[in-house]
Design a protein around this motif. Structure first.
Motif, mmCIF file in Angstrom:
data_model
loop_
_atom_site.group_PDB
_atom_site.id
_atom_site.type_symbol
_atom_site.label_atom_id
_atom_site.label_comp_id
_atom_site.label_asym_id
_atom_site.label_seq_id
_atom_site.Cartn_x
_atom_site.Cartn_y
_atom_site.Cartn_z
ATOM 1 N N VAL A 1 55.009 -0.737 -6.430
ATOM 2 C CA VAL A 1 55.069 -1.791 -5.415
ATOM 3 C C VAL A 1 56.535 -2.182 -5.284
ATOM 4 O O VAL A 1 57.173 -2.564 -6.273
ATOM 5 C CB VAL A 1 54.217 -3.015 -5.781
ATOM 6 N N ILE A 2 57.074 -2.045 -4.093
ATOM 7 C CA ILE A 2 58.493 -2.306 -3.864
ATOM 8 C C ILE A 2 58.654 -3.599 -3.085
ATOM 9 O O ILE A 2 57.999 -3.797 -2.053
ATOM 10 C CB ILE A 2 59.140 -1.142 -3.091
ATOM 11 N N GLU A 3 59.497 -4.469 -3.586
ATOM 12 C CA GLU A 3 59.887 -5.665 -2.853
ATOM 13 C C GLU A 3 61.403 -5.768 -2.874
ATOM 14 O O GLU A 3 62.055 -5.410 -3.859
ATOM 15 C CB GLU A 3 59.271 -6.926 -3.459
ATOM 16 N N SER A 4 61.974 -6.231 -1.795
ATOM 17 C CA SER A 4 63.406 -6.464 -1.769
ATOM 18 C C SER A 4 63.714 -7.733 -2.557
ATOM 19 O O SER A 4 63.000 -8.724 -2.447
ATOM 20 C CB SER A 4 63.901 -6.598 -0.328
ATOM 21 N N ILE B 1 53.929 -0.440 -0.660
ATOM 22 C CA ILE B 1 53.040 0.002 -1.735
ATOM 23 C C ILE B 1 52.982 1.524 -1.712
ATOM 24 O O ILE B 1 52.730 2.122 -0.657
ATOM 25 C CB ILE B 1 51.626 -0.587 -1.548
ATOM 26 N N LEU B 2 53.226 2.163 -2.856
ATOM 27 C CA LEU B 2 53.096 3.608 -2.992
ATOM 28 C C LEU B 2 51.810 3.923 -3.731
ATOM 29 O O LEU B 2 51.588 3.436 -4.843
ATOM 30 C CB LEU B 2 54.295 4.194 -3.738
ATOM 31 N N GLY C 1 60.576 3.799 -7.868
ATOM 32 C CA GLY C 1 60.675 2.380 -7.558
ATOM 33 C C GLY C 1 62.000 1.742 -7.873
ATOM 34 O O GLY C 1 62.145 0.517 -7.749
ATOM 35 N N SER C 2 63.017 2.521 -8.267
ATOM 36 C CA SER C 2 64.322 1.966 -8.615
ATOM 37 C C SER C 2 65.251 1.971 -7.403
ATOM 38 O O SER C 2 65.317 2.968 -6.661
ATOM 39 C CB SER C 2 64.969 2.773 -9.743
#
Length: 357
Positions: free
Chosen positions: A281-284, A269-270, A317-318
Motif C-alpha cells: 500500500v503506497i501513500e505519499s 494498492i498493489l 514499495g520503497s
C-alpha cells in the motif's frame, strides 16, 4: 449462455517484455538513477483530461475536455506535427489508442453514453458504440486484437469489437455489489478483470474472465476484504483512512502478476495478480496521490500528487526518486510502452514529457 470450457489458469512464469529506449537500444529496466530529463513541454489553453500512448510508442494522444480538442504528439520529436483535432459537437472526455495508429476511441463529454471510433487520417467518426444508459467510467483496449471493454455507471460492463457496432457481451453487477464497476484487460489480452465494491463497505470483488470464453463465467473470483486491507496497512506502517477506501481505477502490469488499484483517499494498492492478496500500500508522505501507473518494465510505480510531484516507487514499495517541476496537482500519468518516456499533466494546463534512459 454457452457451455463453459476448460478452466483458464494464468501462468505466473510470464516474463515482462523488453522495450526500446529513446535512442533505439533495447533495455529491460527504466533507470531512474541517472534521469530523467525533461524532453518537451506543451502549454495548453485548457487542461488535459486524458492521455494515451499508442502501442508502437510513436504517438501520444492528449484530450482536452474543456475545448473539445485532441492532440496527436510525435513521441520521437516531442512536437505536435499538426493542429489539434476538434470534436465540438460531441465533445471529448477520454481518449484510448487502438491498434491503428491513426484511429482512437473516445468518450464524448456532451451527454452521450457511447464510445466513438474516430479516424484521424480523414477526420471521420467511423462507428459509434451505443448501449450504456449512463456515464462510461472506463475504457480498456485489448493489447492483442480489436476487442475493448467499457464500464459504466449503469452497473454494466460491455465487451465490444471495433469491427461491429453492437456489443458482443454484457456483464451486469449482481445486487450484492455497490458503486461503479471497473474493467481492464491484462497484458496478454487473454484475460480481463471486473471489479466492484461489496455491499456494506466490506471490500471489493475482482472477477477474472477468459476473453475468448467469457460467457462461461469468471474462472477466478477474488475478494479484497476491508479487514485484510486494513491489516496490510497496519503491517506496512500506513495509517488507515477515516473514511472507507473507494477504488477509482484498476490496471495490470505488463506481465499480469500484479494489479494496481488507485483509490480514494489518495492511496495506491498493489495486489497479487493471481490471488488478489494485498502486497503493498503506497501513500505519499507529503500529499495525496492523484494519478498512478506501472512502468512498462514492471519494476516501478509512478504516482502523481496534489503537490505537483511525481514519486517513483519500486514494486517493493520503497520511494526511489521524486520528480519535481509541476505547478499544480498531477492529474494524469502515462508511460510510453516502447520508449523510455513518461507523460504527465498538471492541473494548470501543461503537459510534460520526460525521458528515462
Amino acid at each position: 449462455q454457452q457451455g463453459q470450457g476448460p478452466p483458464l489458469h494464468r501462468s505466473s512464469t510470464t516474463h515482462p517484455g523488453k522495450f526500446i529506449d529513446a535512442i533505439g537500444i533495447g533495455c529491460s529496466t527504466m533507470d531512474f538513477n541517472t534521469g530523467p530529463q525533461l524532453a518537451a513541454t506543451f502549454p495548453h489553453n485548457s487542461s488535459v483530461s486524458s492521455l494515451s500512448f499508442h502501442t508502437d510508442g510513436e504517438h501520444l494522444f492528449a484530450a482536452t475536455e474543456e475545448d473539445s480538442k485532441l492532440y496527436m504528439i510525435n513521441a520521437k520529436t516531442g512536437t505536435s506535427d499538426q493542429p489539434p483535432f476538434r470534436c465540438e459537437r460531441e465533445g471529448i472526455s477520454t481518449v484510448t489508442s487502438t491498434h491503428n495508429d491513426r484511429c482512437v476511441l473516445f468518450t464524448p463529454s456532451k451527454g452521450q453514453h457511447a464510445v466513438h471510433y474516430w479516424s484521424l487520417h480523414d477526420n471521420k467518426i467511423l462507428r459509434k458504440f451505443r448501449g450504456h444508459s449512463d456515464k462510461i467510467v472506463s475504457v480498456s483496449m485489448s493489447p492483442t486484437d480489436d476487442m475493448f471493454l467499457t464500464a459504466s455507471k449503469d452497473r454494466a460492463v460491455r465487451l465490444w469489437n471495433i469491427q461491429q457496432a453492437g456489443c458482443v457481451g454484457q456483464m451486469d453487477l449482481p445486487s450484492q455489489a455497490e458503486g461503479d464497476p471497473h474493467a481492464t484487460f491484462d497484458g496478454t489480452g487473454m484475460v480481463f478483470a471486473i471489479t466492484a465494491a461489496m455491499a456494506g463497505k466490506q471490500g471489493n470483488y475482482i472477477h477474472l474472465y477468459d476473453a475468448k470464453n467469457f460467457t462461461g463465467g469468471a474462472f477466478s473470483e477474488m475478494k479484497v476484504l476491508t479487514k485484510d486491507l486494513e491489516a496490510a496497512m497496519s503491517r506496512l506502517g500506513v495509517k488507515a483512512p477515516i473514511d472507507s477506501v473507494v477504488w477509482r481505477t484498476m490496471s495490470f502490469n505488463a506481465s499480469g502478476n500484479q494489479i494496481l488499484v488507485e483509490a480514494d483517499p489518495g492511496l495506491v494498492i498493489l495486489l497479487d495478480g493471481y490471488e488478489g492478496t494485498v502486497q503493498r500500500v503506497i501513500e505519499s508522505k507529503t500529499s495525496n496521490i492523484t494519478s498512478s501507473c506501472f512502468t512498462p518494465d514492471d519494476q516501478h510505480v509512478l504516482v502523481g500528487t496534489e503537490a505537483g510531484t511525481i514519486e517513483v516507487y519500486n514494486v517493493q514499495g520503497s520511494l526511489v526518486k521524486t520528480l519535481e517541476g509541476h505547478l499544480g496537482p498531477v492529474t494524469s500519468l502515462a508511460c510510453n510502452p516502447k520508449y523510455g518516456q513518461i507523460a504527465s499533466v498538471h492541473q494548470y494546463m501543461s503537459l510534460d514529457m520526460v525521458m528515462v534512459i
